[in-house]
Design a protein around this motif. Structure first.
Motif, mmCIF file in Angstrom:
data_model
loop_
_atom_site.group_PDB
_atom_site.id
_atom_site.type_symbol
_atom_site.label_atom_id
_atom_site.label_comp_id
_atom_site.label_asym_id
_atom_site.label_seq_id
_atom_site.Cartn_x
_atom_site.Cartn_y
_atom_site.Cartn_z
ATOM 1 N N LYS A 181 0.831 -1.195 0.000
ATOM 2 C CA LYS A 181 0.000 0.000 0.000
ATOM 3 C C LYS A 181 0.873 1.256 0.000
ATOM 4 C CE LYS A 181 -3.564 -2.720 0.518
ATOM 5 N NZ LYS A 181 -4.499 -3.009 -0.591
ATOM 6 N N MET A 182 0.227 2.387 -0.304
ATOM 7 C CA MET A 182 0.973 3.644 -0.397
ATOM 8 C C MET A 182 0.073 4.802 0.001
ATOM 9 S SD MET A 182 3.064 5.211 -3.658
ATOM 10 C CE MET A 182 1.634 5.091 -4.740
ATOM 11 N N ASN A 183 0.581 5.652 0.900
ATOM 12 C CA ASN A 183 -0.074 6.907 1.255
ATOM 13 C C ASN A 183 0.763 8.057 0.709
ATOM 14 O OD1 ASN A 183 -1.964 5.449 2.726
ATOM 15 N ND2 ASN A 183 -0.828 5.641 4.648
ATOM 16 N N THR A 184 0.145 8.982 0.007
ATOM 17 C CA THR A 184 0.863 10.110 -0.579
ATOM 18 C C THR A 184 0.378 11.408 0.033
ATOM 19 O OG1 THR A 184 -0.727 10.304 -2.398
ATOM 20 C CG2 THR A 184 1.199 8.902 -2.757
ATOM 21 N N MET A 185 1.279 12.373 0.094
ATOM 22 C CA MET A 185 0.951 13.711 0.576
ATOM 23 C C MET A 185 1.913 14.704 -0.035
ATOM 24 S SD MET A 185 2.366 13.287 4.473
ATOM 25 C CE MET A 185 1.513 11.722 4.657
ATOM 26 N N SER A 186 1.564 15.958 0.049
ATOM 27 C CA SER A 186 2.390 17.044 -0.487
ATOM 28 C C SER A 186 2.935 17.850 0.680
ATOM 29 C CB SER A 186 1.568 17.935 -1.421
ATOM 30 O OG SER A 186 2.354 19.005 -1.915
ATOM 31 N N ALA B 268 5.672 9.850 -0.473
ATOM 32 C CA ALA B 268 4.885 8.615 -0.419
ATOM 33 C C ALA B 268 5.413 7.727 0.698
ATOM 34 C CB ALA B 268 4.945 7.871 -1.750
ATOM 35 N N VAL B 269 4.509 7.184 1.476
ATOM 36 C CA VAL B 269 4.832 6.204 2.512
ATOM 37 C C VAL B 269 4.319 4.848 2.036
ATOM 38 C CG1 VAL B 269 4.567 5.534 4.918
ATOM 39 C CG2 VAL B 269 4.644 7.954 4.308
ATOM 40 N N MET B 270 5.231 3.904 1.817
ATOM 41 C CA MET B 270 4.862 2.579 1.335
ATOM 42 C C MET B 270 5.061 1.552 2.448
ATOM 43 S SD MET B 270 6.201 2.502 -2.624
ATOM 44 C CE MET B 270 5.017 1.219 -3.034
ATOM 45 N N TYR B 271 4.154 0.589 2.494
ATOM 46 C CA TYR B 271 4.177 -0.447 3.515
ATOM 47 C C TYR B 271 3.393 -1.649 3.001
ATOM 48 C CZ TYR B 271 -0.528 1.301 4.401
ATOM 49 O OH TYR B 271 -1.835 1.682 4.256
ATOM 50 N N ILE B 272 3.559 -2.767 3.677
ATOM 51 C CA ILE B 272 2.816 -3.983 3.326
ATOM 52 C C ILE B 272 1.717 -4.180 4.358
ATOM 53 C CG2 ILE B 272 2.926 -6.480 3.005
ATOM 54 C CD1 ILE B 272 5.737 -6.205 2.025
ATOM 55 N N ASP B 273 0.502 -4.101 3.913
ATOM 56 C CA ASP B 273 -0.644 -4.278 4.802
ATOM 57 C C ASP B 273 -0.658 -5.712 5.326
ATOM 58 O OD1 ASP B 273 -2.925 -3.649 6.161
ATOM 59 O OD2 ASP B 273 -4.270 -4.048 4.470
ATOM 60 N N GLY B 274 -0.781 -5.844 6.639
ATOM 61 C CA GLY B 274 -0.731 -7.156 7.266
ATOM 62 C C GLY B 274 0.605 -7.446 7.906
ATOM 63 N N LEU B 275 1.649 -6.702 7.526
ATOM 64 C CA LEU B 275 2.962 -6.860 8.149
ATOM 65 C C LEU B 275 3.311 -5.687 9.046
ATOM 66 C CD1 LEU B 275 5.197 -8.306 5.268
ATOM 67 C CD2 LEU B 275 3.819 -9.514 6.956
ATOM 68 N N VAL B 276 2.949 -4.476 8.641
ATOM 69 C CA VAL B 276 3.308 -3.293 9.407
ATOM 70 C C VAL B 276 2.338 -3.114 10.570
ATOM 71 C CG1 VAL B 276 1.883 -1.669 8.090
ATOM 72 C CG2 VAL B 276 3.991 -0.872 9.169
ATOM 73 N N ASP B 277 2.864 -2.582 11.666
ATOM 74 C CA ASP B 277 2.041 -2.263 12.824
ATOM 75 C C ASP B 277 1.242 -0.994 12.520
ATOM 76 O OD1 ASP B 277 0.977 -1.568 15.300
ATOM 77 O OD2 ASP B 277 2.705 -2.341 16.396
ATOM 78 N N GLN B 278 -0.060 -1.032 12.697
ATOM 79 C CA GLN B 278 -0.915 0.110 12.371
ATOM 80 C C GLN B 278 -0.611 1.311 13.261
ATOM 81 O OE1 GLN B 278 -2.977 0.407 9.751
ATOM 82 N NE2 GLN B 278 -2.190 -1.598 9.141
ATOM 83 N N THR B 279 -0.230 1.068 14.511
ATOM 84 C CA THR B 279 0.155 2.179 15.392
ATOM 85 C C THR B 279 1.392 2.880 14.855
ATOM 86 O OG1 THR B 279 -0.725 0.959 17.279
ATOM 87 C CG2 THR B 279 0.717 2.817 17.759
ATOM 88 N N LEU B 280 2.338 2.100 14.356
ATOM 89 C CA LEU B 280 3.537 2.672 13.745
ATOM 90 C C LEU B 280 3.178 3.488 12.519
ATOM 91 C CD1 LEU B 280 6.664 2.794 13.396
ATOM 92 C CD2 LEU B 280 6.485 0.636 12.145
#
Length: 515
Positions: free
Chosen positions: A176-181, A191-203
């Motif tokens: 997944k990827m979250n983008t911002m300006s 862009a912040v990229m991560y793997i959903d299901g592996l990364v801690d949501q609090t992090l």
């Protein structure tokens, strides 16, 4: 908080928040914003010879050929009645990416990234088309991270290319990827990229909160972001890892970490990270584990040499001569009998000179940089010994220390060691080996208090996690690395199936014995 000098600018921005149905009003307002910007093109035209419209784009950032072929020619020949249903107009354009824009700020953002915008009279919406095209560097081998074995592609300065390279490594839709300006003037895409299901949501929430709090004029490199979101800015040790290699970023994503990509730089940020991550290279995992373990042990040895060798030499010569064998002590004393400086001053002179030569070699053009650093070190070292300013053993100590610091895989981690070398030398010159021990204790205490986004910096050694030590002090074989790091990959613990030890089966052994 707004900058005081920008209050008038902010007032002008808020004069008109959304697009008006009056095309002339919208065009005049945007032209006032882009005053003295001759590269911003306002192309007025008629749709069906009756309905006025304007096309806005930045010359050099948009694909002019595609604009002429798939936008202008189609809209000019379009019947007016087909435009009345504005919601379906984007479907008639032969452009893969079309987006409706409602606010003036959205129009400015789309134009700034190279996407042309069409505004039509009597419509309070605009159309942004994904026709950005600008000069960009091709994918090359990363220059800051040499590759012995492994992929030779490196990130570029284009965000879309970098995200595509990670998508190529990790094809799962869970990436997944979250983008911002970020940046008032630069409006840099992050862009912040991560793997959903592996990364801690609090992090993930924490990094997004830290990024959203950044309010600065511009972001020109990922180092800007790193300076705003790190936990301990006054620590000499980096708390985030940067890399140019997509395979390194993908490997950390698979361990439950996140990656921050910044448009305009090939260096991406990886966090959370630990102290030992800076002394692990990607090649450790591409070679046989015995070779990777041996090289890792050598790195830890070179780390100690780079940090302590000059200080130990100064302490022994100044306070602890009895620790040196007599023959060696006499040889060193003979080489130092005409030296006018104490060992501490001698070491400082050589270390500062070596650091100056190394920095000069980095800043000079590549064709002459390496030659200047190597030849300069040889010439200056020999001249200093001949002039009686430093002794030959000190030149050897500084040279070995420099070579050891080059073995550290990460440049920012090596800088931390180079910085700490000088205060430890002062402690060694005043308190001897006791000063070195006090310095080491202080450094260890400091490392024990650091956290990278909540992860202890010295984990898995402190706190001790025995199962994870197999990838710290050694590089265990792949089939034994069954679990992810607990503090980052605790959402999905196992990364491979059991029973993958490559030992031959019983039937295979029997057949081998028969032959």
């Amino acid at each position: 908080m707004d900058f005081p000098q920008e209050k008038e600018v902010e007032k002008k921005r808020n004069v008109q928040d959304t697009l008006s149905k009056n095309l002339q009003e919208n065009t005049t307002f945007l032209q006032s914003i882009y005053n003295n910007c001759p590269d911003v093109i306002f192309r007025t035209f008629l749709i069906g010879n009756s309905l006025r419209a304007v096309l806005i784009y930045i010359e050099g950032l948009s694909n002019v050929e595609e604009i002429d072929k798939n936008v202008l020619s189609l809209l000019i020949n379009l019947e007016v009645g087909m435009v009345l249903d504005f919601s379906t107009l984007g479907e008639k354009l032969p452009v893969s990416k079309v987006k409706q824009v409602v606010k003036i700020q959205e129009v400015i953002e789309q134009i700034s990234v190279g996407n042309p915008v069409v505004l039509i009279d009597q419509q309070s919406h605009g159309l942004s088309m994904g026709l950005a095209k600008f000069e960009k560097r091709s994918i090359e081998e990363p220059s800051a991270e040499s590759v012995v074995r492994g992929p030779r592609d490196g990130f570029t300065e284009t965000l879309s290319v970098n995200t595509a390279m990670l998508r190529r490594k990790l094809k799962s839709p869970n990436l997944k990827m979250n983008t911002m300006s970020i940046g008032r003037y630069s409006q840099t895409q992050v862009a912040v990229m991560y793997i959903d299901g592996l990364v801690d949501q609090t992090l993930l929430e924490e990094v997004n909160n830290r990024l959203s709090r950044i309010d600065v004029d511009g972001v020109l490199e990922s180092g800007y972001i790193e300076g705003f979101i790190e936990d301990y800015p006054y620590s000499p040790f980096p708390q985030m890892l940067n890399t140019e290699r997509p395979d390194v970023a993908a490997a950390h994503l698979l361990e439950g970490r996140f990656v921050i990509l910044v448009d305009g730089t090939p260096f991406v940020i990886i966090a959370p990270i630990t102290f030992y991550s800076f002394y692990q290279a990607a090649e450790d995992y591409y070679q046989r584990f015995l070779m990777g373990t041996l090289i890792r042990w050598l790195r830890y040895l070179f780390l100690l040499i780079a940090l302590l060798l000059p200080s130990t030499y100064v302490a022994i010569l100044t306070f602890h001569q009895e620790m040196v064998p007599t023959i060696l002590l006499l040889s060193v004393a003979k080489s130092r009998e005409e030296i006018p400086f104490p060992a501490l001053v001698e070491a400082l002179i050589m270390e500062i000179t070596f650091e100056a030569l190394r920095e000069a070699g980095l800043r000079l053009p590549k064709q002459v940089g390496s030659a200047v650093s190597i030849v300069g070190a040889l010439v200056i070292g020999q001249a200093a010994v001949s002039a009686g300013l430093v002794s030959a053993p000190m030149v050897m100590v500084v040279a070995i220390t420099g070579i050891a610091s080059f073995s550290i895989p990460r440049y920012n981690a090596a800088i931390a060691i180079r910085m700490l070398r000088f205060p430890i030398m002062f402690m060694a010159g005043t308190l001897g080996l006791l000063g070195i021990m006090l310095s080491l204790i202080t450094i260890i205490i400091h490392l024990s208090t650091i956290r990278s986004f909540g992860v202890p910096y010295l984990s898995p050694m402190a706190p001790m996690k025995g199962k994870e030590m197999k990838d710290v002090l050694m590089r265990a074989p792949w089939w034994s690395l069954k679990t992810r790091p607990r503090l980052t990959g605790n959402q999905n613990t196992y990364r491979q199936a059991n029973g993958q030890n490559p030992s031959p089966t019983r039937e295979t052994k029997q057949e081998m014995n028969k032959t």
